[in-house]
Motif scaffolding. Structure first.
Motif, PDB file in Angstrom:
ATOM      1  N   TYR A 106       1.998  -8.940  -7.741  1.00 43.79           N
ATOM      2  CA  TYR A 106       3.018  -7.986  -8.055  1.00 43.79           C
ATOM      3  C   TYR A 106       2.549  -6.885  -9.032  1.00 43.79           C
ATOM      4  O   TYR A 106       2.686  -5.763  -8.953  1.00 43.79           O
ATOM      5  CB  TYR A 106       4.386  -8.624  -8.459  1.00 43.79           C
TER       6      TYR A 106
ATOM      7  N   ILE B   6       3.092  -4.742  -3.850  1.00 40.94           N
ATOM      8  CA  ILE B   6       4.545  -5.310  -4.565  1.00 40.94           C
ATOM      9  C   ILE B   6       5.280  -5.737  -3.468  1.00 40.94           C
ATOM     10  O   ILE B   6       5.975  -6.999  -3.892  1.00 40.94           O
ATOM     11  CB  ILE B   6       5.252  -3.784  -5.253  1.00 40.94           C
TER      12      ILE B   6
ATOM     13  N   THR C  86       6.518  -9.614  -4.605  1.00 36.77           N
ATOM     14  CA  THR C  86       8.016 -10.144  -4.297  1.00 36.77           C
ATOM     15  C   THR C  86       8.293 -11.096  -3.132  1.00 36.77           C
ATOM     16  O   THR C  86       9.117 -12.111  -3.685  1.00 36.77           O
ATOM     17  CB  THR C  86       8.747  -8.900  -4.172  1.00 36.77           C
TER      18      THR C  86
END
Length: 585
Positions: A122, A166, A170
């Motif tokens: 991330y 990202i 997540t």
């Protein structure tokens, strides 16, 4: 914690020890692999680090997601429909990747190490995104007059590469962090169970504290001080999220991974097919189950047999050959009742789960068409130019108001009428949220009707200029959406934790998040279909780049109608739902 109290009915499978108040009795372990001492681990003393992690991580996420459509339209020069599709597709992916993290957590790594590893991915994605908006060679070119040059392939690659890193990162955090927080409360202790129910409220509260900062301060920085700084600040907060998580390590309680849930589900399907010709005995006690007090599945209690989906019970029927040989070790031919019930639970959850797809499609409008609607309105508050995405502040403010209101006032009041310790059951709470979501879309449609009427009166249809109606007219739809979230999303979190099999909690949390992915994809699909059917004969369409000549109100009414149908189907399914029952041996 050291006082003596009556045993809770949820203390099952012989988990009661000689010192039930000293150590957690839910199968968890401490950092050193020993039974966790209650006085020194878990409970609320461990939660601030988890809540701090979630607050900072969500600040980072919403710092990107909240105003992403503006970056795509003003910096990458994409059209309204294309930008909205890109936003919802990315957001959908962010809620699809949790399936990867959930399987790794439940089967191999455990929730702690899954969160730790994916947090690193991330952070790398956030850094790449910041570089794409800061380094001159990676930044898209500015418009020159009316000419807006397209971004180069390298610029697209850097930006979308960071964006989807990202999304992957997540995927390891979201299905694990709420369950990891709930793991800090011993389910066999009645007092800790009450605290766990409250934890989900404050977990969602911390999410929205992060979102509040993003939708107000960060949005303003992005549009007034530059996107490099606007993406860089969330990157710093992601680093703080990782630090907060690791600081709490000595205090955490850890649940052991129970093996691959996908494998166990597949074994039940295969075993029931292999024994399709066998008859299920009328006495469920004749079905196969381990004689030990604990389940054969690591980290799981036994689950009582239920009468639905009886075909699957064939997987637990002991054949004559198995009985004679005394060999019950092949799980592809013979499964325990608990293993069969795991699959039954997932099947029973499905109609409740499906209701979240339409709800998430409604929620997706906050970062897409609500923002575009706001851009077509007067965004000046005195001399201050308010970024339309900053209206998301009222959604998070609504949540921040509703969470303590719900926890401190609505629950005690509702308890008097429902007799439920938590005020509402998870299913009742989610039903209220679905009803409120219909009101949200109706409010958005009414605002758009007023805006279009004023655009016609002032002759602004052709020019597409912002209509002189204050963007603050959008506040009700954001505030109502926040109320819907508090009822539906928090109820959903608690439902999928409490009702899921013990060794599938990360997977079931991922399935809950999957509704967000499918809701975003559904929003993209609806946008595509609406655009196709409303522009077939050369018309402007409901959603054109010039919203003054479109009919965004029709689109909002369509979503309100779909939400109403969704609510009706949900109530029908919820009335027939059977609660999970852990066995009492």
């Amino acid at each position: 914690m050291g006082s003596i109290e009556e045993e809770s009915p949820l203390i099952e499978e012989g988990l009661i020890s000689q010192e039930p108040k000293l150590y957690a009795q839910d199968g968890s372990v401490d950092l050193h692999g020993n039974p966790p001492l209650k006085e020194k681990t878990g409970n609320w003393k461990a939660c601030p680090f988890i809540l701090g992690n979630e607050c900072c991580e969500r600040l980072a996420y919403y710092g990107i997601a909240g105003n992403l459509i503006t970056y795509l339209t003003t910096k990458l020069h994409q059209g309204n429909v294309s930008a909205a599709r890109n936003v919802t597709t990315w957001q959908g992916t962010c809620y699809l990747t949790p399936l990867i993290g959930a399987v790794l957590a439940d089967a191999y790594w455990g929730r702690y190490w899954t969160i730790a590893c994916f947090s690193g991915i991330y952070f790398i994605g956030m850094s790449a995104l910041t570089l794409s908006a800061s380094v001159p060679a990676l930044k898209p070119a500015e418009c020159i007059g009316g000419f807006c040059p397209s971004a180069t392939p390298a610029q697209y690659a850097m930006f979308f590469g960071g964006l989807y890193l990202i999304a992957l990162g997540t995927g390891g955090i979201k299905p694990c962090v709420s369950s990891f927080g709930a793991d800090q409360f011993d389910d066999t202790d009645s007092r800790e169970r009450v605290k766990k129910a409250s934890f989900f409220n404050w977990f969602y509260f911390s999410i929205n504290i992060g979102a509040l900062v993003s939708s107000s301060l960060l949005v303003w920085i992005q549009e007034n001080r530059g996107w490099g700084l606007g993406f860089g600040i969330p990157t710093v907060f992601m680093g703080l999220a990782i630090a907060s998580f690791f600081f709490g390590t000595p205090l955490y309680r850890f649940q052991k991974p129970g093996g691959s849930p996908i494998t166990r589900i597949s074994q039940v399907v295969v075993a029931s097919f292999r024994k399709s010709t066998l008859k299920v005995p009328e006495d469920a006690m004749l079905l196969y189950e381990t004689q030990d007090k604990n389940s054969a599945i690591a980290g799981s209690r036994k689950i009582e047999h239920t009468d639905d989906c009886q075909y699957l019970d064939k997987a637990a029927v002991i054949s004559e050959e198995e009985s004679k040989a005394g060999d019950f070790s092949n799980s592809w031919r013979l499964c325990t009742v608990t293993q069969v019930e795991e699959l039954k639970i997932l099947i029973r959850m499905f109609p409740i789960w499906a209701s979240g797809i339409i709800f998430s499609a409604v929620y997706a409008q906050m970062s897409t068409m609500f923002v575009q609607q706001g851009r077509a309105m007067d965004c000046k508050i005195g001399s201050f130019q308010l970024p339309p995405a900053a209206l998301g502040t009222f959604d998070t403010a609504s949540v921040i108001i509703w969470v303590p209101l719900y926890d401190r006032f609505i629950v005690p009041l509702a308890r008097r009428f429902t007799g439920v310790d938590k005020g509402f059951t998870e299913i009742q709470r989610m039903g209220v949220g679905l009803f409120v979501s219909v009101l949200c879309m109706a409010a958005a449609a009414v605002v758009e009707i007023i805006r279009l009427h004023l655009a016609n009166e002032l002759g602004l249809v052709e020019s597409g200029a912002p209509v002189p109606i204050s963007v603050l007219w959008q506040i009700p739809q954001y505030f109502i959406l926040g109320a819907a979230e508090v009822f539906y999303f928090i109820g959903q979190l608690e439902f999928f934790y409490d009702q899921s099999p013990d060794a599938m909690r990360s997977l079931c949390s991922a399935l809950a998040l999957l509704t967000n992915a499918l809701g975003n994809y559904l929003s993209s699909l609806i946008l595509t279909l609406v655009t196709y059917f409303t522009t077939r004969n050369g018309g402007e369409g409901w959603i054109s780049d010039n919203l003054n000549s479109g009919h965004l109100d029709y689109y909002f009414w369509l979503l309100a109608g779909l939400s109403l149908v969704n609510m009706a189907v949900y109530f029908f399914s919820a009335a027939r739902y059977k609660q999970k029952k852990a066995s009492k041996l």
